[in-house]
Structures are given as C-alpha cells and as structure tokens.
Design a protein around this motif. Structure first.
Motif, mmCIF file in Angstrom:
data_model
loop_
_atom_site.group_PDB
_atom_site.id
_atom_site.type_symbol
_atom_site.label_atom_id
_atom_site.label_comp_id
_atom_site.label_asym_id
_atom_site.label_seq_id
_atom_site.Cartn_x
_atom_site.Cartn_y
_atom_site.Cartn_z
ATOM 1 N N LYS A 33 27.478 98.866 76.626
ATOM 2 C CA LYS A 33 27.497 99.085 77.389
ATOM 3 C C LYS A 33 26.854 100.555 76.691
ATOM 4 C CE LYS A 33 30.085 103.323 80.206
ATOM 5 N NZ LYS A 33 31.206 103.382 80.499
ATOM 6 N N HIS A 34 26.916 101.229 75.317
ATOM 7 C CA HIS A 34 26.043 102.011 75.230
ATOM 8 C C HIS A 34 25.189 101.395 74.000
ATOM 9 C CE1 HIS A 34 29.003 104.785 76.629
ATOM 10 N NE2 HIS A 34 30.302 104.359 76.536
ATOM 11 N N GLY A 35 24.810 100.467 74.066
ATOM 12 C CA GLY A 35 23.822 100.175 73.181
ATOM 13 C C GLY A 35 23.991 100.017 71.777
ATOM 14 N N LEU A 36 24.866 100.127 71.014
ATOM 15 C CA LEU A 36 25.624 100.106 70.022
ATOM 16 C C LEU A 36 25.501 99.499 68.978
ATOM 17 C CD1 LEU A 36 29.122 101.827 70.715
ATOM 18 C CD2 LEU A 36 26.989 103.639 70.420
ATOM 19 N N LYS A 37 25.188 99.035 67.835
ATOM 20 C CA LYS A 37 25.314 98.383 66.246
ATOM 21 C C LYS A 37 26.187 97.691 65.929
ATOM 22 C CE LYS A 37 21.742 97.121 62.478
ATOM 23 N NZ LYS A 37 21.343 98.342 62.094
ATOM 24 N N ILE A 60 30.097 99.209 64.612
ATOM 25 C CA ILE A 60 31.534 99.107 65.008
ATOM 26 C C ILE A 60 31.300 98.061 64.316
ATOM 27 C CG2 ILE A 60 32.208 97.667 66.870
ATOM 28 C CD1 ILE A 60 31.285 99.240 69.010
ATOM 29 N N ILE A 61 32.337 96.979 64.341
ATOM 30 C CA ILE A 61 32.548 95.957 63.223
ATOM 31 C C ILE A 61 33.702 95.605 63.558
ATOM 32 C CG2 ILE A 61 33.000 94.879 60.805
ATOM 33 C CD1 ILE A 61 31.878 96.931 59.342
ATOM 34 N N CYS A 62 34.031 94.240 64.406
ATOM 35 C CA CYS A 62 35.067 93.504 65.158
ATOM 36 C C CYS A 62 35.777 91.962 64.641
ATOM 37 C CB CYS A 62 35.685 94.671 65.792
ATOM 38 S SG CYS A 62 33.986 94.304 67.294
ATOM 39 N N ASN A 63 35.158 91.493 64.231
ATOM 40 C CA ASN A 63 35.338 90.379 63.622
ATOM 41 C C ASN A 63 35.961 90.287 62.691
ATOM 42 O OD1 ASN A 63 32.176 90.141 65.164
ATOM 43 N ND2 ASN A 63 33.777 88.342 65.854
ATOM 44 N N HIS A 64 36.991 88.490 62.693
ATOM 45 C CA HIS A 64 37.858 88.098 61.887
ATOM 46 C C HIS A 64 37.368 88.672 60.621
ATOM 47 C CE1 HIS A 64 41.863 87.281 64.158
ATOM 48 N NE2 HIS A 64 40.749 86.700 65.087
ATOM 49 N N MET A 65 37.833 88.377 59.527
ATOM 50 C CA MET A 65 38.009 89.024 58.434
ATOM 51 C C MET A 65 38.737 88.802 57.825
ATOM 52 S SD MET A 65 37.233 92.625 57.386
ATOM 53 C CE MET A 65 35.786 92.878 58.999
ATOM 54 N N ARG A 66 39.247 89.093 56.391
ATOM 55 C CA ARG A 66 40.552 89.188 55.247
ATOM 56 C C ARG A 66 39.494 90.155 54.586
ATOM 57 N NH1 ARG A 66 43.370 86.732 50.164
ATOM 58 N NH2 ARG A 66 44.887 87.758 50.162
ATOM 59 N N PHE A 67 41.234 91.139 55.261
ATOM 60 C CA PHE A 67 40.007 93.082 54.737
ATOM 61 C C PHE A 67 39.750 93.124 53.142
ATOM 62 C CE2 PHE A 67 40.782 97.802 54.863
ATOM 63 C CZ PHE A 67 40.096 98.218 56.048
ATOM 64 N N HIS A 68 38.562 94.189 53.361
ATOM 65 C CA HIS A 68 38.432 94.346 51.745
ATOM 66 C C HIS A 68 37.346 95.683 52.355
ATOM 67 C CE1 HIS A 68 36.000 95.286 48.241
ATOM 68 N NE2 HIS A 68 36.265 94.188 47.632
ATOM 69 N N GLU A 121 33.744 97.110 50.822
ATOM 70 C CA GLU A 121 32.764 96.251 51.247
ATOM 71 C C GLU A 121 32.738 96.627 52.759
ATOM 72 O OE1 GLU A 121 30.574 93.707 49.948
ATOM 73 O OE2 GLU A 121 31.109 94.933 48.559
ATOM 74 N N VAL A 122 33.709 97.060 53.605
ATOM 75 C CA VAL A 122 34.024 97.483 54.809
ATOM 76 C C VAL A 122 33.201 99.346 54.862
ATOM 77 C CG1 VAL A 122 34.693 97.884 57.271
ATOM 78 C CG2 VAL A 122 35.449 96.187 56.183
ATOM 79 N N ARG A 123 33.708 99.597 53.859
ATOM 80 C CA ARG A 123 33.242 101.210 53.554
ATOM 81 C C ARG A 123 31.986 100.971 54.004
ATOM 82 N NH1 ARG A 123 33.943 105.661 56.470
ATOM 83 N NH2 ARG A 123 35.714 105.562 56.379
ATOM 84 N N GLY A 124 31.111 100.503 53.238
ATOM 85 C CA GLY A 124 29.885 100.888 52.957
ATOM 86 C C GLY A 124 28.829 100.097 53.663
ATOM 87 N N LEU A 125 29.578 99.764 54.709
ATOM 88 C CA LEU A 125 28.317 99.603 56.692
ATOM 89 C C LEU A 125 29.057 100.463 57.562
ATOM 90 C CD1 LEU A 125 29.676 95.408 56.837
ATOM 91 C CD2 LEU A 125 26.956 97.036 56.058
ATOM 92 N N VAL A 126 29.354 101.742 57.086
ATOM 93 C CA VAL A 126 29.651 102.663 58.753
ATOM 94 C C VAL A 126 29.756 103.505 58.107
ATOM 95 C CG1 VAL A 126 30.712 100.723 59.901
ATOM 96 C CG2 VAL A 126 32.222 102.127 58.238
ATOM 97 N N PRO A 127 29.829 105.214 58.321
ATOM 98 C CA PRO A 127 29.711 106.339 58.407
ATOM 99 C C PRO A 127 30.457 106.387 58.231
ATOM 100 C CG PRO A 127 28.275 105.934 60.832
ATOM 101 C CD PRO A 127 28.506 104.484 60.288
ATOM 102 N N PRO A 128 30.075 107.777 57.496
ATOM 103 C CA PRO A 128 31.617 107.688 56.293
ATOM 104 C C PRO A 128 32.982 108.666 57.247
ATOM 105 C CG PRO A 128 29.554 109.172 55.568
ATOM 106 C CD PRO A 128 29.430 108.674 56.442
#
Length: 423
Positions: free
Chosen positions: A101-105, A137-145, A148-155
């Motif tokens: 809806k908001h054109g997010l990445k 947004i990150i939302c698919n199944h993963m084994r959490f790290h 690694e996740v933190r490095g993909l999104v704003p602080p």
C-alpha cells in the motif's frame, strides 16, 4: 505370448531404472534447495559488508511512544521474526498489504519463500542484495541472526515476533512437519504424537534431518540452541536478550489483543491490521492434546515453555499499561471490522477444504501427503471499493510473494514435482 511377456518385463525394468534416476534427481535437488543445518553463527555475508545506509530524505519514525497524546507518524521500518506455526502467516499478510500500500522496500529471499532456513540468516541471501542496501520490511521465515538482520534496516526499525503455547505449537508442528522428519517414520500406531511423547528421548535424534521442528522450535527459530541444557544460565540470558531486541512479542492465543498493541506501537490505522485467518487446519486434523499429553509436550519443549511464560507475563503488563477498558473497546472494534470484511469478501462466509477452493490463486501450500490446510473462495461480485483489499487479504503467502515479484524458482519447481507425484 512369450514375446509380450518379455516386453512387459523390459518395460517394468526400464520404469524401475527411470524411477530410481528420477528419485536420485529429486534428492539431489532437495539437498540443494534445503541447506544443511549450521549450529554456529557463521554467515555467508562477506566480512566488513556495509550496514544499511538510509537515504537522507527518508523520514525517521518518532522516538516517543506511539499512540500517546500529541499524535504520531506511522512506523514503516519493521523486522518481523516469523516463527513457525504461530499464526505468523496471517501477520505476514498484514505486513505484505501495508508495504504494498505504501510502496515500501521488502528484503525478500531469492529462489524460495524463506531465507535458506534452517541455516542462519545472512544479508547475502536477500534478493538483489548490494552492500549498504537499506530495506523497510523483513518478514519471511529465517533462523534469526540479529547482527545480519540489523545491518539491513535503519537504526530505528521496530522488531516484532510472535509466540505460541509450546505444547500446542509442538502438536501443530508434529502434524505439519512430521512426515519430513525421518526419525518419526519408525513410530508405530495411529497416534504417532502420543507414541513419541511417551518417551521422546528414545526417538529423538538431535542430529537427525529436520529434527529442529520437533524440539523447542521457538528457541531454534530465534537463533538459539534448541537442545541447550535447561539448567544452563544461558537459557535466561537468551530470553532477556530477546526482550532487549524486540519491541513487541505477540501471542498467538491473544492475537486480537496483540494486533491492538501492534497498531498502537506502529501508529497504524484499523484497516492496516484487519485480517482473515490464513494457513489454518481443518478441525478434523487438529487433535487436542489431553491433560497428560499436554504436560509431556510442555516438558519436552521446556526451553520454549520458559520463553513463553516470560513473554506471557510481559504481554499482560503491556495490556495493563495500555488500559484494560481501552483494550476491550479496540478489540471489539477490530472484530466488528473483520466480521464486516468477512461478509463482503468471502464466498459462503467461511474457510473451506482445499478440494473446495475454486481459484488456484487462493490455494494454500499443503503439508506433504495431506490436504489439511483450509483456504477461501473470493466472492464473485465485490464492489470496486473493496475488491483489491479482499483479494489481498485472502491471498496465500506463496501467491502473494509472486504478486510482489519475488523469485521463487525453487519453490515453484518443488510444487511442480509434488503435483506430478501427487504428494
């Protein structure tokens, strides 16, 4: 007659050879598509990879608590740690709709609908990843790290996840994944779940293929050792680490209350959290655990039980802070809105068996060997105002990912093979 008999045997022999070769090919393909289980946190992202660098023009979400006096701005940077068998597919649909809806990445996986689970998440697994890339947004199944996740999104990204009563989760996971966990194949009798819970240590192999699905699955998904000694101080350390990292931990059993808290945290509108229950099993496929089996399942998944107890307590503290009366009012409003959308969107007003779903685009992914997951039929005549929302709310995960342009070649190939073999 001797010649036809000989030809028949030759045909059978050729069939056996071709079958063996085809089976070998499938095993090779599956071994490629499903990565080996890694117990360490080593990732495939090159060392020193640049962290997320948001554009200067991107507005930052406010730091004060959302929903407070003075107004707020909707939060758009979200990490959803999607756990298994916790109503997470329903929440995933909510995030897909909001992002679209908001054109997010989105940070999407490449080739599959998960980030090479059960291997640990790595930034390099993201479709079209480039060092320094930033996602909403990150939302698919993963084994959490976390790193690694933190490095993909704003602080200032918001981290959320969802938990479920571990005994109920175990029962659901056993039903859904049991056929792909080889050590369950030697279980005799009709009720394999009860047989397993009589003596789990006898059957469970911690090094067995897909064993993680049947022991402390929440702990595993969150990136921890699911076979950790319950007496280890690391158990509580891990639980407190989850509390520090996640802004909200939802509970499947109190899904509506969880969505109200989420709406408040993210400063979203009621329409943003409307939902239909997705990926649910038909009632006949949901055997309820008896008192004794429930106790055994909880004891077997003791790490998850401790995790759940901790966040069950913190959840109700959040409800108290939100206000019990206010919560009751907003839950009622959410349920009224969901009921209204059910009448507008769903043919017959309820979920149906997979065999009764008329549109293949509405057909949910099924467990191997059974079609126990329910789906929906979209009404034929829906007004223009609601047509798009109805379709999006009812679209299963795999089809929605394809609508969003995700490369799912492995998942598609696996589906073709399953359909051909009628698995």
């Amino acid at each position: 007659m001797p010649l036809p008999q000989k030809k028949r045997w030759e045909s059978m022999a050729k069939g056996l050879v071709l079958g063996a070769l085809f089976t070998s090919f499938l095993l090779l393909l599956y071994s490629y598509a499903v990565p080996p289980l890694h117990t360490g946190l080593a990732s495939t992202t090159p060392e020193g990879a640049a962290p997320c660098s948001p554009a200067l023009s991107e507005p930052e979400a406010p730091t004060p608590a959302n929903g407070s006096a003075g107004g707020c701005q909707p939060r758009r940077d979200i990490v959803f740690m999607k756990t298994h068998k916790t109503a997470s597919s329903t929440l995933l649909n909510i995030l897909f709709r909001f992002g679209q809806k908001h054109g997010l990445k989105f940070a999407f996986p490449n080739g599959r609908n998960d980030f090479d689970y059960p291997a640990f998440f790595a930034r390099s697994l993201v479709q079209d990843y480039r060092p320094g890339a930033c996602f909403n947004i990150i939302c698919n199944h993963m084994r959490f790290h976390y790193d690694e996740v933190r490095g993909l999104v704003p602080p200032n990204a918001t981290f959320i996840t969802v938990l479920r009563d571990p005994a109920r989760l175990f029962e659901s996971s056993f039903h859904y994944f049991g056929s792909v966990v080889p050590f369950t194949w030697k279980l005799s009798g009709r009720d394999k779940l009860a047989k397993f819970l009589q003596d789990p240590d006898r059957y469970y192999d911690p090094h067995g293929y897909n064993a993680h699905y049947l022991h402390n699955l929440l702990f595993f998904d969150l990136g921890y050792d699911s076979d950790l000694d319950p007496g280890s101080p690391q158990v509580q350390e891990h639980i407190l680490e989850v509390e520090r990292r996640f802004h909200l931990v939802l509970l499947q059993e109190y899904f509506d209350e969880s969505l109200v808290l989420l709406k408040d945290l993210l400063c979203w509108e009621l329409e943003d959290v409307l939902y239909f229950k997705l990926n649910a099993r038909r009632a006949s496929a949901v055997p309820r655990l008896s008192g004794e089996l429930y106790r055994r399942a909880t004891a077997w998944n003791v790490l998850d039980a401790r995790l759940y107890r901790h966040f069950n307590a913190s959840f109700w503290r959040k409800v108290e802070a939100f206000g019990r009366e206010r919560m009751a009012h907003e839950v009622a409003a959410l349920r009224r809105a969901n009921e209204r959308m059910r009448r507008i969107c769903i043919d017959g007003g309820h979920a149906v068996d997979a065999t009764a779903i008329q549109d293949s685009a509405m057909q949910p992914w099924q467990p191997l060997g059974t079609k126990s997951i329910l789906g929906y039929n979209l009404k034929k005549s829906i007004g223009r105002r609601h047509a798009q929302l109805c379709r999006r709310m009812l679209t299963p995960e795999i089809q929605y990912l394809m609508d969003l342009g995700v490369n799912l070649w492995v998942t598609k190939l696996w589906k073709l093979i399953r359909d051909f073999l009628q698995w």
